[in-house]
Design an enzyme around this catalytic site. Structure first.
Site, PDB file in Angstrom:
ATOM      1  N   CYS A  53       0.797  -1.228   0.000  1.00 57.29           N
ATOM      2  CA  CYS A  53       0.000   0.000   0.000  1.00 57.29           C
ATOM      3  C   CYS A  53       0.834   1.284   0.000  1.00 57.29           C
ATOM      4  CB  CYS A  53      -0.937   0.043   1.213  1.00 57.29           C
ATOM      5  SG  CYS A  53      -1.700  -1.545   1.620  1.00 57.29           S
ATOM      6  N   CYS A  56       1.750   3.644  -3.120  1.00 58.24           N
ATOM      7  CA  CYS A  56       0.779   4.586  -3.698  1.00 58.24           C
ATOM      8  C   CYS A  56       0.274   5.608  -2.675  1.00 58.24           C
ATOM      9  CB  CYS A  56      -0.417   3.819  -4.262  1.00 58.24           C
ATOM     10  SG  CYS A  56       0.019   2.881  -5.732  1.00 58.24           S
ATOM     11  N   HIS A  57       0.072   5.177  -1.418  1.00 62.76           N
ATOM     12  CA  HIS A  57      -0.554   6.086  -0.445  1.00 62.76           C
ATOM     13  C   HIS A  57       0.466   6.831   0.423  1.00 62.76           C
ATOM     14  CE1 HIS A  57      -4.584   4.587  -1.363  1.00 62.76           C
ATOM     15  NE2 HIS A  57      -4.057   3.374  -1.379  1.00 62.76           N
ATOM     16  N   MET A  94      -7.113   1.319  -8.090  1.00 67.16           N
ATOM     17  CA  MET A  94      -6.579   0.545  -6.964  1.00 67.16           C
ATOM     18  C   MET A  94      -6.802  -0.941  -7.219  1.00 67.16           C
ATOM     19  SD  MET A  94      -7.212   0.737  -2.936  1.00 67.16           S
ATOM     20  CE  MET A  94      -7.277  -0.755  -1.947  1.00 67.16           C
ATOM     21  N   HIS A 337       6.088  10.832 -10.996  1.00 69.46           N
ATOM     22  CA  HIS A 337       6.294   9.394 -10.791  1.00 69.46           C
ATOM     23  C   HIS A 337       7.424   8.857 -11.670  1.00 69.46           C
ATOM     24  CE1 HIS A 337       5.220   5.494  -9.274  1.00 69.46           C
ATOM     25  NE2 HIS A 337       5.222   5.028 -10.503  1.00 69.46           N
ATOM     26  N   HIS A 379       1.516   6.774 -17.234  1.00 72.85           N
ATOM     27  CA  HIS A 379       2.579   5.926 -16.658  1.00 72.85           C
ATOM     28  C   HIS A 379       3.414   5.415 -17.825  1.00 72.85           C
ATOM     29  CE1 HIS A 379       4.490   2.485 -14.633  1.00 72.85           C
ATOM     30  NE2 HIS A 379       4.208   3.083 -13.499  1.00 72.85           N
TER      31      HIS A 379
END
Ligand code: DHE
Length: 542
Positions: A53, A56-57, A94, A337, A379
Protein backbone atom coordinates in the site's frame (compact mmCIF):
# COMPACT_ATOMS: atom_id res chain seq x y z
CA UNK A 1 -6.06 4.36 22.08
CA UNK A 2 -3.02 5.71 20.30
CA UNK A 3 -0.44 3.06 19.50
CA UNK A 4 3.29 3.15 19.22
CA UNK A 5 4.24 0.33 16.99
CA UNK A 6 5.89 -2.99 16.69
CA UNK A 7 9.43 -3.00 15.40
CA UNK A 8 8.49 -4.24 11.96
CA UNK A 9 10.65 -1.88 9.92
CA UNK A 10 13.70 -2.54 12.03
CA UNK A 11 13.25 -6.24 12.75
CA UNK A 12 11.62 -7.85 9.72
CA UNK A 13 13.94 -6.19 7.25
CA UNK A 14 16.97 -7.11 9.18
CA UNK A 15 19.73 -4.86 10.07
CA UNK A 16 18.70 -1.70 11.88
CA UNK A 17 18.04 -2.88 15.37
CA UNK A 18 19.11 0.32 17.03
CA UNK A 19 16.34 2.37 15.51
CA UNK A 20 13.50 3.63 17.66
CA UNK A 21 9.92 4.33 16.72
CA UNK A 22 8.84 7.92 16.74
CA UNK A 23 5.57 8.48 18.59
CA UNK A 24 2.82 10.02 16.54
CA UNK A 25 1.06 12.08 19.14
CA UNK A 26 -2.65 12.09 19.79
CA UNK A 27 -4.28 11.96 16.36
CA UNK A 28 -7.07 9.49 17.00
CA UNK A 29 -10.55 10.93 16.71
CA UNK A 30 -11.96 8.98 19.62
CA UNK A 31 -10.47 6.11 21.56
CA UNK A 32 -13.66 4.02 21.33
CA UNK A 33 -13.96 4.36 17.53
CA UNK A 34 -10.60 2.75 16.75
CA UNK A 35 -10.83 -1.02 16.33
CA UNK A 36 -8.66 -3.07 18.64
CA UNK A 37 -5.59 -4.79 17.17
CA UNK A 38 -3.12 -7.00 19.02
CA UNK A 39 0.56 -6.10 18.86
CA UNK A 40 1.11 -9.11 16.59
CA UNK A 41 -1.69 -8.19 14.19
CA UNK A 42 -0.51 -4.60 14.12
CA UNK A 43 2.99 -5.73 13.12
CA UNK A 44 1.57 -7.97 10.41
CA UNK A 45 -0.59 -5.13 9.06
CA UNK A 46 2.41 -2.78 9.04
CA UNK A 47 4.30 -5.23 6.83
CA UNK A 48 1.37 -5.67 4.44
CA UNK A 49 0.95 -1.90 4.30
CA UNK A 50 4.64 -1.42 3.46
CA UNK A 51 4.61 -4.23 0.88
CA UNK A 52 1.34 -3.44 -0.91
CA UNK A 53 0.00 0.00 0.00
CA UNK A 54 2.67 2.55 0.95
CA UNK A 55 4.00 2.86 -2.63
CA UNK A 56 0.78 4.59 -3.70
CA UNK A 57 -0.55 6.09 -0.45
CA UNK A 58 2.78 7.03 1.21
CA UNK A 59 4.23 5.88 4.54
CA UNK A 60 2.38 8.68 6.32
CA UNK A 61 -0.78 7.91 4.27
CA UNK A 62 -1.01 11.48 2.97
CA UNK A 63 -1.63 10.20 -0.58
CA UNK A 64 0.11 10.44 -3.96
CA UNK A 65 -0.74 7.91 -6.71
CA UNK A 66 -3.48 6.76 -4.32
CA UNK A 67 -5.61 9.12 -2.20
CA UNK A 68 -5.00 10.37 1.33
CA UNK A 69 -6.08 7.58 3.71
CA UNK A 70 -5.42 9.22 7.07
CA UNK A 71 -7.05 7.66 10.14
CA UNK A 72 -9.36 10.70 10.43
CA UNK A 73 -10.73 10.01 6.92
CA UNK A 74 -10.85 6.24 7.36
CA UNK A 75 -12.75 6.52 10.63
CA UNK A 76 -15.57 8.13 8.67
CA UNK A 77 -16.08 4.85 6.77
CA UNK A 78 -17.37 1.56 8.11
CA UNK A 79 -15.08 -1.45 8.34
CA UNK A 80 -17.27 -3.22 5.81
CA UNK A 81 -16.87 -0.39 3.29
CA UNK A 82 -13.12 -0.35 3.76
CA UNK A 83 -12.83 -4.10 3.48
CA UNK A 84 -14.80 -4.06 0.22
CA UNK A 85 -12.49 -1.48 -1.33
CA UNK A 86 -9.37 -3.34 -0.24
CA UNK A 87 -10.75 -6.68 -1.44
CA UNK A 88 -12.28 -5.57 -4.76
CA UNK A 89 -10.24 -2.48 -5.70
CA UNK A 90 -11.69 0.64 -7.33
CA UNK A 91 -12.43 1.96 -10.79
CA UNK A 92 -9.79 4.63 -10.11
CA UNK A 93 -7.05 2.02 -10.44
CA UNK A 94 -6.58 0.55 -6.96
CA UNK A 95 -5.92 -3.20 -7.32
CA UNK A 96 -8.43 -5.57 -5.75
CA UNK A 97 -6.01 -7.24 -3.38
CA UNK A 98 -8.45 -9.95 -2.36
CA UNK A 99 -9.84 -10.48 -5.85
CA UNK A 100 -6.38 -11.06 -7.29
CA UNK A 101 -5.49 -13.46 -4.49
CA UNK A 102 -2.71 -11.29 -3.13
CA UNK A 103 -4.45 -10.86 0.25
CA UNK A 104 -6.73 -13.30 2.06
CA UNK A 105 -10.17 -12.26 3.32
CA UNK A 106 -8.70 -12.12 6.84
CA UNK A 107 -5.88 -9.86 5.64
CA UNK A 108 -8.25 -7.42 3.94
CA UNK A 109 -10.27 -7.29 7.19
CA UNK A 110 -7.06 -6.65 9.12
CA UNK A 111 -6.04 -3.84 6.77
CA UNK A 112 -9.46 -2.21 7.10
CA UNK A 113 -8.87 -1.97 10.86
CA UNK A 114 -5.25 -0.91 10.45
CA UNK A 115 -6.05 2.16 8.33
CA UNK A 116 -8.38 3.41 11.08
CA UNK A 117 -5.32 3.67 13.36
CA UNK A 118 -2.91 6.62 13.07
CA UNK A 119 -0.11 5.95 10.56
CA UNK A 120 3.01 4.79 12.37
CA UNK A 121 5.99 7.01 11.62
CA UNK A 122 8.93 4.86 10.52
CA UNK A 123 12.43 5.58 11.86
CA UNK A 124 15.02 7.76 10.13
CA UNK A 125 18.18 6.36 8.57
CA UNK A 126 21.48 8.23 8.38
CA UNK A 127 24.99 7.62 7.11
CA UNK A 128 26.12 5.75 10.24
CA UNK A 129 23.46 3.04 9.91
CA UNK A 130 24.17 2.79 6.17
CA UNK A 131 27.87 2.31 6.82
CA UNK A 132 27.09 -0.46 9.31
CA UNK A 133 25.21 -2.34 6.59
CA UNK A 134 27.87 -1.75 3.93
CA UNK A 135 29.72 -4.86 2.64
CA UNK A 136 32.50 -5.07 0.10
CA UNK A 137 32.44 -8.71 -0.97
CA UNK A 138 35.11 -8.47 -3.68
CA UNK A 139 37.44 -5.46 -3.27
CA UNK A 140 37.99 -3.35 -6.38
CA UNK A 141 41.61 -4.45 -6.85
CA UNK A 142 40.61 -8.13 -6.63
CA UNK A 143 38.11 -7.78 -9.50
CA UNK A 144 39.11 -8.87 -13.03
CA UNK A 145 40.48 -6.18 -15.36
CA UNK A 146 38.61 -7.65 -18.34
CA UNK A 147 35.71 -10.07 -18.87
CA UNK A 148 36.51 -13.62 -17.72
CA UNK A 149 34.28 -15.08 -20.44
CA UNK A 150 33.68 -14.56 -24.14
CA UNK A 151 30.05 -13.50 -23.93
CA UNK A 152 28.93 -10.00 -24.92
CA UNK A 153 27.97 -8.29 -21.65
CA UNK A 154 26.38 -5.47 -23.62
CA UNK A 155 23.64 -7.93 -24.60
CA UNK A 156 23.12 -9.31 -21.08
CA UNK A 157 19.67 -8.95 -19.53
CA UNK A 158 19.04 -8.40 -15.83
CA UNK A 159 15.66 -9.79 -14.74
CA UNK A 160 13.89 -9.17 -11.45
CA UNK A 161 12.45 -12.24 -9.71
CA UNK A 162 10.39 -10.08 -7.41
CA UNK A 163 8.90 -12.33 -4.75
CA UNK A 164 11.91 -14.67 -4.68
CA UNK A 165 14.17 -11.78 -3.60
CA UNK A 166 16.46 -12.67 -6.49
CA UNK A 167 17.72 -11.33 -9.80
CA UNK A 168 18.66 -13.38 -12.88
CA UNK A 169 21.29 -12.58 -15.48
CA UNK A 170 20.54 -14.00 -18.94
CA UNK A 171 22.76 -13.95 -22.01
CA UNK A 172 20.81 -12.15 -24.72
CA UNK A 173 22.75 -13.92 -27.50
CA UNK A 174 22.43 -17.57 -26.40
CA UNK A 175 19.33 -16.90 -24.25
CA UNK A 176 20.92 -19.02 -21.52
CA UNK A 177 20.43 -18.34 -17.84
CA UNK A 178 23.89 -17.43 -16.57
CA UNK A 179 23.23 -16.88 -12.88
CA UNK A 180 20.52 -16.31 -10.28
CA UNK A 181 21.70 -13.97 -7.54
CA UNK A 182 20.33 -13.07 -4.11
CA UNK A 183 19.36 -9.44 -4.37
CA UNK A 184 17.03 -9.04 -1.36
CA UNK A 185 13.46 -7.99 -0.82
CA UNK A 186 11.35 -7.12 -3.91
CA UNK A 187 13.97 -5.54 -6.15
CA UNK A 188 12.29 -2.73 -8.08
CA UNK A 189 14.73 -1.86 -10.85
CA UNK A 190 18.15 -2.66 -12.33
CA UNK A 191 20.35 0.05 -13.84
CA UNK A 192 23.62 -0.53 -15.72
CA UNK A 193 26.79 1.46 -15.01
CA UNK A 194 27.97 3.93 -17.66
CA UNK A 195 30.38 1.41 -19.23
CA UNK A 196 27.97 -1.49 -18.81
CA UNK A 197 30.39 -3.43 -16.63
CA UNK A 198 28.12 -3.41 -13.56
CA UNK A 199 24.44 -3.81 -12.83
CA UNK A 200 23.04 -2.01 -9.78
CA UNK A 201 19.80 -3.22 -8.18
CA UNK A 202 17.57 -1.35 -5.74
CA UNK A 203 15.05 -3.19 -3.55
CA UNK A 204 11.97 -1.83 -1.83
CA UNK A 205 13.91 -2.29 1.41
CA UNK A 206 16.53 0.22 0.19
CA UNK A 207 19.21 -2.44 -0.31
CA UNK A 208 21.58 -1.84 -3.23
CA UNK A 209 23.59 -4.64 -4.83
CA UNK A 210 26.49 -4.14 -7.20
CA UNK A 211 26.79 -7.00 -9.71
CA UNK A 212 30.05 -7.42 -11.63
CA UNK A 213 29.42 -8.73 -15.14
CA UNK A 214 33.14 -9.24 -15.88
CA UNK A 215 33.46 -12.29 -13.63
CA UNK A 216 32.93 -15.71 -15.18
CA UNK A 217 29.54 -15.89 -13.46
CA UNK A 218 28.08 -12.49 -12.53
CA UNK A 219 28.73 -11.82 -8.85
CA UNK A 220 27.43 -9.47 -6.18
CA UNK A 221 30.63 -7.61 -5.26
CA UNK A 222 29.21 -5.05 -2.82
CA UNK A 223 25.98 -4.21 -1.05
CA UNK A 224 24.58 -1.53 1.25
CA UNK A 225 21.26 -0.54 2.76
CA UNK A 226 20.46 3.10 2.12
CA UNK A 227 16.88 3.54 3.33
CA UNK A 228 13.85 1.63 4.58
CA UNK A 229 11.79 1.98 1.42
CA UNK A 230 13.08 2.84 -2.07
CA UNK A 231 12.30 2.54 -5.77
CA UNK A 232 14.99 4.22 -7.86
CA UNK A 233 18.69 4.18 -8.58
CA UNK A 234 20.90 5.61 -11.30
CA UNK A 235 24.58 6.11 -12.01
CA UNK A 236 26.93 8.89 -13.08
CA UNK A 237 27.27 8.85 -16.90
CA UNK A 238 29.08 12.09 -17.65
CA UNK A 239 32.57 12.24 -19.19
CA UNK A 240 33.72 15.69 -20.31
CA UNK A 241 35.47 18.93 -19.26
CA UNK A 242 34.15 18.67 -15.67
CA UNK A 243 35.77 15.23 -15.25
CA UNK A 244 35.32 11.55 -15.96
CA UNK A 245 32.49 10.22 -13.84
CA UNK A 246 31.80 6.99 -15.75
CA UNK A 247 31.20 4.18 -13.24
CA UNK A 248 32.23 6.48 -10.40
CA UNK A 249 28.97 7.26 -8.52
CA UNK A 250 25.49 5.87 -7.96
CA UNK A 251 22.48 7.57 -6.40
CA UNK A 252 19.50 6.00 -4.67
CA UNK A 253 16.07 7.61 -4.48
CA UNK A 254 14.36 6.73 -1.21
CA UNK A 255 10.67 6.73 -0.37
CA UNK A 256 11.44 6.55 3.35
CA UNK A 257 13.22 8.38 4.82
CA UNK A 258 12.56 10.91 2.06
CA UNK A 259 16.11 11.40 0.83
CA UNK A 260 18.68 10.74 -1.89
CA UNK A 261 21.85 8.85 -1.05
CA UNK A 262 25.01 9.20 -3.12
CA UNK A 263 27.25 6.11 -3.19
CA UNK A 264 30.71 5.34 -4.50
CA UNK A 265 30.00 3.57 -7.79
CA UNK A 266 32.71 0.91 -7.36
CA UNK A 267 32.31 0.05 -3.67
CA UNK A 268 28.83 1.37 -2.76
CA UNK A 269 30.35 3.22 0.18
CA UNK A 270 27.71 5.81 1.19
CA UNK A 271 29.09 9.33 0.66
CA UNK A 272 26.26 11.82 1.10
CA UNK A 273 22.64 12.00 2.17
CA UNK A 274 20.44 14.74 0.69
CA UNK A 275 17.09 15.17 2.40
CA UNK A 276 14.12 16.02 0.19
CA UNK A 277 11.91 17.36 2.99
CA UNK A 278 10.81 20.73 1.70
CA UNK A 279 7.78 22.66 0.47
CA UNK A 280 5.29 21.97 -2.30
CA UNK A 281 5.94 23.78 -5.59
CA UNK A 282 2.55 25.53 -5.66
CA UNK A 283 1.21 26.17 -2.16
CA UNK A 284 4.67 26.41 -0.59
CA UNK A 285 3.62 24.31 2.35
CA UNK A 286 6.03 22.04 4.16
CA UNK A 287 5.68 18.35 3.27
CA UNK A 288 7.17 15.76 5.66
CA UNK A 289 7.42 12.97 3.07
CA UNK A 290 8.52 14.14 -0.41
CA UNK A 291 9.54 10.81 -1.92
CA UNK A 292 12.12 10.40 -4.65
CA UNK A 293 10.50 8.89 -7.74
CA UNK A 294 12.44 8.60 -11.04
CA UNK A 295 16.12 9.49 -11.23
CA UNK A 296 17.64 9.82 -14.70
CA UNK A 297 21.32 10.51 -15.36
CA UNK A 298 22.24 13.16 -17.91
CA UNK A 299 24.68 12.17 -20.68
CA UNK A 300 25.59 15.80 -21.40
CA UNK A 301 26.29 17.14 -17.91
CA UNK A 302 27.37 15.91 -14.48
CA UNK A 303 23.74 15.88 -13.36
CA UNK A 304 21.00 13.65 -12.13
CA UNK A 305 17.44 14.67 -12.90
CA UNK A 306 15.48 13.80 -9.78
CA UNK A 307 11.67 13.80 -9.60
CA UNK A 308 10.38 14.66 -6.13
CA UNK A 309 6.90 13.21 -6.01
CA UNK A 310 4.94 15.04 -3.31
CA UNK A 311 6.39 18.53 -3.70
CA UNK A 312 6.16 18.41 -7.52
CA UNK A 313 9.72 19.66 -7.91
CA UNK A 314 12.38 18.41 -10.34
CA UNK A 315 15.91 18.74 -8.99
CA UNK A 316 18.92 18.86 -11.30
CA UNK A 317 21.67 17.71 -8.95
CA UNK A 318 25.25 18.40 -10.07
CA UNK A 319 27.40 15.59 -8.65
CA UNK A 320 30.77 17.03 -9.79
CA UNK A 321 31.48 18.57 -6.36
CA UNK A 322 29.61 16.81 -3.59
CA UNK A 323 31.04 19.09 -0.87
CA UNK A 324 29.77 22.20 -2.59
CA UNK A 325 26.63 20.75 -4.05
CA UNK A 326 24.89 22.74 -6.77
CA UNK A 327 21.28 22.09 -7.51
CA UNK A 328 18.61 23.63 -9.75
CA UNK A 329 15.14 23.24 -8.28
CA UNK A 330 12.44 23.38 -10.93
CA UNK A 331 8.75 23.80 -10.07
CA UNK A 332 6.84 21.24 -12.13
CA UNK A 333 3.70 19.42 -10.96
CA UNK A 334 2.53 17.03 -8.27
CA UNK A 335 2.73 13.96 -8.00
CA UNK A 336 5.71 13.06 -10.15
CA UNK A 337 6.29 9.39 -10.79
CA UNK A 338 8.15 7.88 -13.78
CA UNK A 339 9.62 9.06 -17.06
CA UNK A 340 12.57 9.20 -19.41
CA UNK A 341 14.34 11.12 -22.18
CA UNK A 342 13.04 12.31 -25.52
CA UNK A 343 15.09 11.00 -28.47
CA UNK A 344 17.67 13.83 -28.24
CA UNK A 345 18.19 13.30 -24.45
CA UNK A 346 17.74 17.01 -23.88
CA UNK A 347 14.15 16.97 -22.57
CA UNK A 348 13.03 14.84 -19.66
CA UNK A 349 9.40 13.75 -19.94
CA UNK A 350 7.88 12.97 -16.56
CA UNK A 351 4.42 11.78 -15.53
CA UNK A 352 2.60 13.77 -12.85
CA UNK A 353 0.18 10.90 -12.67
CA UNK A 354 -2.36 12.23 -10.17
CA UNK A 355 -2.71 15.38 -12.28
CA UNK A 356 -3.17 13.35 -15.50
CA UNK A 357 -0.27 15.30 -17.01
CA UNK A 358 3.12 14.89 -18.59
CA UNK A 359 5.73 17.46 -17.60
CA UNK A 360 8.59 18.57 -19.86
CA UNK A 361 11.94 19.68 -18.41
CA UNK A 362 14.69 21.19 -20.56
CA UNK A 363 17.95 19.92 -19.06
CA UNK A 364 20.07 22.14 -21.35
CA UNK A 365 18.43 25.42 -20.35
CA UNK A 366 17.73 23.88 -16.92
CA UNK A 367 14.14 24.96 -16.80
CA UNK A 368 10.52 23.93 -16.94
CA UNK A 369 9.07 23.88 -20.47
CA UNK A 370 5.42 22.92 -20.16
CA UNK A 371 2.91 20.35 -18.92
CA UNK A 372 -0.16 18.94 -20.66
CA UNK A 373 -2.92 16.41 -20.10
CA UNK A 374 -2.69 12.98 -21.72
CA UNK A 375 -5.28 10.79 -19.96
CA UNK A 376 -6.03 9.28 -16.57
CA UNK A 377 -2.77 8.73 -14.68
CA UNK A 378 -0.06 8.60 -17.33
CA UNK A 379 2.58 5.93 -16.66
CA UNK A 380 5.21 5.79 -19.41
CA UNK A 381 7.91 3.76 -17.60
CA UNK A 382 10.90 5.27 -19.38
CA UNK A 383 8.62 6.03 -22.36
CA UNK A 384 8.97 5.45 -26.11
CA UNK A 385 10.33 7.75 -28.84
CA UNK A 386 9.92 7.37 -32.59
CA UNK A 387 9.42 9.28 -35.84
CA UNK A 388 5.80 9.65 -36.84
CA UNK A 389 5.24 9.96 -40.64
CA UNK A 390 3.09 13.09 -40.17
CA UNK A 391 4.22 14.69 -36.90
CA UNK A 392 7.97 13.95 -36.87
CA UNK A 393 9.69 12.92 -33.62
CA UNK A 394 7.06 11.92 -31.06
CA UNK A 395 6.95 10.31 -27.61
CA UNK A 396 4.19 8.39 -25.86
CA UNK A 397 2.73 7.14 -22.62
CA UNK A 398 0.37 4.44 -21.39
CA UNK A 399 -2.03 5.08 -18.47
CA UNK A 400 -2.79 3.46 -15.12
CA UNK A 401 -6.35 4.77 -15.03
CA UNK A 402 -7.57 3.91 -18.53
CA UNK A 403 -6.68 1.74 -21.49
CA UNK A 404 -5.11 4.42 -23.66
CA UNK A 405 -1.81 5.16 -25.39
CA UNK A 406 -1.27 8.88 -26.01
CA UNK A 407 1.29 10.14 -28.54
CA UNK A 408 2.67 13.70 -28.39
CA UNK A 409 5.10 15.74 -30.45
CA UNK A 410 8.58 16.00 -28.90
CA UNK A 411 10.65 17.95 -31.43
CA UNK A 412 10.38 21.68 -30.61
CA UNK A 413 13.28 22.50 -32.99
CA UNK A 414 12.02 20.70 -36.13
CA UNK A 415 8.26 20.52 -35.55
CA UNK A 416 7.40 23.37 -33.15
CA UNK A 417 3.72 23.29 -34.11
CA UNK A 418 3.32 19.77 -32.69
CA UNK A 419 5.77 19.94 -29.80
CA UNK A 420 4.24 18.96 -26.45
CA UNK A 421 0.79 18.56 -28.00
CA UNK A 422 -1.19 15.35 -28.16
CA UNK A 423 -1.18 14.23 -31.79
CA UNK A 424 -2.60 10.70 -31.64
CA UNK A 425 -4.49 8.49 -29.22
CA UNK A 426 -5.52 4.85 -29.36
CA UNK A 427 -7.48 2.64 -27.03
CA UNK A 428 -5.57 -0.35 -25.59
CA UNK A 429 -6.79 -3.61 -24.02
CA UNK A 430 -6.95 -1.91 -20.61
CA UNK A 431 -4.96 0.17 -18.13
CA UNK A 432 -1.28 -0.64 -18.52
CA UNK A 433 2.13 0.03 -17.07
CA UNK A 434 4.67 0.07 -19.87
CA UNK A 435 5.33 0.60 -23.55
CA UNK A 436 8.56 0.22 -25.47
CA UNK A 437 10.18 0.71 -28.86
CA UNK A 438 13.66 0.88 -30.38
CA UNK A 439 15.09 3.08 -33.17
CA UNK A 440 15.65 -0.05 -35.31
CA UNK A 441 12.05 -1.18 -34.90
CA UNK A 442 8.83 -0.40 -36.80
CA UNK A 443 6.74 -1.24 -33.73
CA UNK A 444 5.57 -0.03 -30.34
CA UNK A 445 4.79 -2.74 -27.74
CA UNK A 446 2.16 -2.05 -25.07
CA UNK A 447 1.03 -4.02 -22.01
CA UNK A 448 -2.34 -3.91 -20.22
CA UNK A 449 -1.19 -5.33 -16.89
CA UNK A 450 -3.93 -3.63 -14.87
CA UNK A 451 -6.83 -4.65 -17.16
CA UNK A 452 -9.71 -5.97 -15.09
CA UNK A 453 -11.47 -8.20 -17.65
CA UNK A 454 -10.47 -11.83 -17.50
CA UNK A 455 -7.51 -12.50 -19.77
CA UNK A 456 -6.99 -8.94 -21.00
CA UNK A 457 -3.94 -8.52 -18.79
CA UNK A 458 -2.40 -11.54 -20.55
CA UNK A 459 -2.52 -9.82 -23.92
CA UNK A 460 0.13 -7.91 -25.82
CA UNK A 461 -0.67 -5.19 -28.35
CA UNK A 462 1.73 -3.93 -31.01
CA UNK A 463 1.22 -0.70 -32.98
CA UNK A 464 2.96 0.16 -36.24
CA UNK A 465 4.84 3.46 -36.21
CA UNK A 466 3.93 4.03 -39.86
CA UNK A 467 0.22 3.27 -39.39
CA UNK A 468 -0.55 3.98 -35.76
CA UNK A 469 -4.16 4.97 -36.37
CA UNK A 470 -4.91 1.60 -37.99
CA UNK A 471 -4.84 0.21 -34.45
CA UNK A 472 -2.79 -2.58 -32.94
CA UNK A 473 -2.32 -6.23 -33.53
CA UNK A 474 -3.12 -7.93 -30.19
CA UNK A 475 -2.85 -11.51 -29.01
CA UNK A 476 -3.11 -13.53 -25.83
CA UNK A 477 0.44 -14.34 -24.85
CA UNK A 478 -0.20 -16.33 -21.67
CA UNK A 479 -2.94 -18.34 -19.99
CA UNK A 480 -1.81 -17.45 -16.46
CA UNK A 481 -0.22 -14.49 -14.69
CA UNK A 482 0.03 -11.00 -16.18
CA UNK A 483 2.14 -9.70 -19.04
CA UNK A 484 4.35 -6.87 -17.80
CA UNK A 485 7.14 -4.68 -19.22
CA UNK A 486 9.12 -5.03 -22.46
CA UNK A 487 12.77 -4.68 -23.34
CA UNK A 488 14.60 -4.97 -26.67
CA UNK A 489 17.86 -6.81 -27.18
CA UNK A 490 20.96 -4.86 -28.16
CA UNK A 491 20.33 -5.20 -31.92
CA UNK A 492 16.74 -4.01 -31.53
CA UNK A 493 15.25 -7.01 -33.37
CA UNK A 494 13.86 -9.02 -30.41
CA UNK A 495 11.44 -8.08 -27.65
CA UNK A 496 11.53 -9.74 -24.24
CA UNK A 497 8.60 -9.74 -21.83
CA UNK A 498 7.52 -11.40 -18.56
CA UNK A 499 4.58 -13.52 -17.52
CA UNK A 500 4.27 -12.27 -13.96
CA UNK A 501 3.22 -14.90 -11.43
CA UNK A 502 4.83 -17.59 -9.30
CA UNK A 503 5.13 -19.89 -12.34
CA UNK A 504 6.70 -17.08 -14.31
CA UNK A 505 7.86 -17.22 -17.91
CA UNK A 506 10.00 -15.09 -20.19
CA UNK A 507 8.73 -14.78 -23.75
CA UNK A 508 11.01 -13.61 -26.54
CA UNK A 509 9.52 -12.35 -29.82
CA UNK A 510 10.94 -11.56 -33.21
CA UNK A 511 10.13 -7.86 -33.52
CA UNK A 512 9.56 -7.96 -37.30
CA UNK A 513 7.33 -11.00 -37.58
CA UNK A 514 5.87 -10.78 -34.02
CA UNK A 515 6.49 -14.57 -33.85
CA UNK A 516 7.51 -16.17 -30.57
CA UNK A 517 11.18 -17.22 -30.74
CA UNK A 518 11.54 -18.75 -27.32
CA UNK A 519 9.66 -19.22 -24.06
CA UNK A 520 11.89 -19.65 -21.02
CA UNK A 521 10.44 -21.54 -18.05
CA UNK A 522 11.95 -22.94 -14.87
CA UNK A 523 11.58 -23.24 -11.10
CA UNK A 524 13.80 -20.20 -10.72
CA UNK A 525 11.38 -17.97 -12.67
CA UNK A 526 9.35 -16.75 -9.69
CA UNK A 527 7.41 -13.54 -10.38
CA UNK A 528 9.58 -12.02 -13.14
CA UNK A 529 8.72 -8.32 -13.53
CA UNK A 530 11.16 -5.73 -14.96
CA UNK A 531 14.09 -6.54 -17.25
CA UNK A 532 16.98 -4.47 -18.61
CA UNK A 533 19.34 -4.98 -21.51
CA UNK A 534 22.77 -3.59 -20.62
CA UNK A 535 23.37 -1.71 -23.89
CA UNK A 536 19.91 -0.16 -24.08
CA UNK A 537 20.02 0.88 -20.41
CA UNK A 538 23.48 2.45 -20.69
CA UNK A 539 22.45 4.44 -23.77
CA UNK A 540 18.84 5.10 -22.70
CA UNK A 541 17.41 3.54 -25.85
CA UNK A 542 13.64 3.42 -25.73
FE1 DHE B 1 7.38 0.64 -10.21
C1 DHE B 1 9.78 2.04 -12.27
C2 DHE B 1 7.54 3.35 -8.20
C3 DHE B 1 4.59 -0.46 -8.61
C4 DHE B 1 7.69 -2.34 -11.77
N1 DHE B 1 8.44 2.38 -10.25
C5 DHE B 1 9.38 2.76 -11.18
C6 DHE B 1 9.89 4.05 -10.83
C7 DHE B 1 9.26 4.42 -9.68
C8 DHE B 1 8.36 3.37 -9.31
C9 DHE B 1 9.46 5.71 -8.90
C10 DHE B 1 10.94 4.85 -11.60
C11 DHE B 1 12.32 4.41 -11.23
C12 DHE B 1 13.38 5.14 -12.04
O1 DHE B 1 13.25 5.23 -13.27
O2 DHE B 1 14.36 5.64 -11.46
N2 DHE B 1 6.22 1.35 -8.71
C13 DHE B 1 6.48 2.47 -8.01
C14 DHE B 1 5.47 2.67 -7.00
O3 DHE B 1 5.45 3.56 -6.11
C15 DHE B 1 4.38 1.69 -7.25
C16 DHE B 1 3.23 2.39 -7.96
C17 DHE B 1 3.77 1.06 -6.03
C18 DHE B 1 4.75 0.34 -5.14
O4 DHE B 1 4.36 0.00 -4.02
O5 DHE B 1 5.88 0.09 -5.51
C19 DHE B 1 5.10 0.76 -8.24
N3 DHE B 1 6.31 -1.11 -10.19
C20 DHE B 1 5.22 -1.36 -9.46
C21 DHE B 1 4.74 -2.71 -9.64
O6 DHE B 1 3.74 -3.24 -9.08
C22 DHE B 1 5.64 -3.35 -10.63
C23 DHE B 1 4.87 -3.72 -11.90
C24 DHE B 1 6.27 -4.63 -10.09
C25 DHE B 1 7.03 -4.41 -8.79
O7 DHE B 1 8.24 -4.46 -8.87
O8 DHE B 1 6.43 -4.18 -7.77
C26 DHE B 1 6.63 -2.23 -10.89
N4 DHE B 1 8.52 -0.02 -11.74
C27 DHE B 1 8.50 -1.30 -12.21
C28 DHE B 1 9.44 -1.40 -13.31
C29 DHE B 1 10.04 -0.13 -13.46
C30 DHE B 1 9.44 0.70 -12.45
C31 DHE B 1 9.69 -2.66 -14.13
C32 DHE B 1 11.12 0.31 -14.44
C33 DHE B 1 10.67 0.56 -15.82
C34 DHE B 1 11.83 0.75 -16.77
O9 DHE B 1 11.65 0.44 -17.98
O10 DHE B 1 12.91 1.21 -16.37
Amino acid sequence: MSRIHSNWWSNALGCLLLMAWVPLGAQVASAEAVPQLSEEDFGKAEFIYFDRCSGCHGALRKGATGPNISDEKMLKKTLIELEEVIFDGTEAGMPGWGRTGEMTKAETALMAKFVQHPAPIPPEMGLKAMKESHKIIVPVDARPAKPQHDRDIQNYFGFILRDAGKGAIIDGDSKELIEVLDTGFAVHIFRASATGRYFYTIGRDGVVNLIDLYSDKPKVVASVRTCLDARSIDVSKYKGPKGDFEDSLAVVGCYWPPQMVVLDGQTLEPKKVISTRSSTYDTNEYHPEPRVATIVASHADSEWVVAIKETGMVWLVDYSDLDNLKMTQIAAERFLHDGGWDATKRYLLLAANMRDQMVVIDTKEKKFVTKFETGIKPHPGRGANWIDPEYGPVSATTHLGEGKITVFGSDPAGHPEHAWKVVREQETMGPGLFLKTHPESDNIWVDSTLAKDEGDNQKICVYKKAAFDDGPKCWKAADHGKIVHFEYNKAGNEVWTSVWDRKGEIIIYDDKTLKEIKRIKGDWLVTPTGKWNVYNTVHDIY
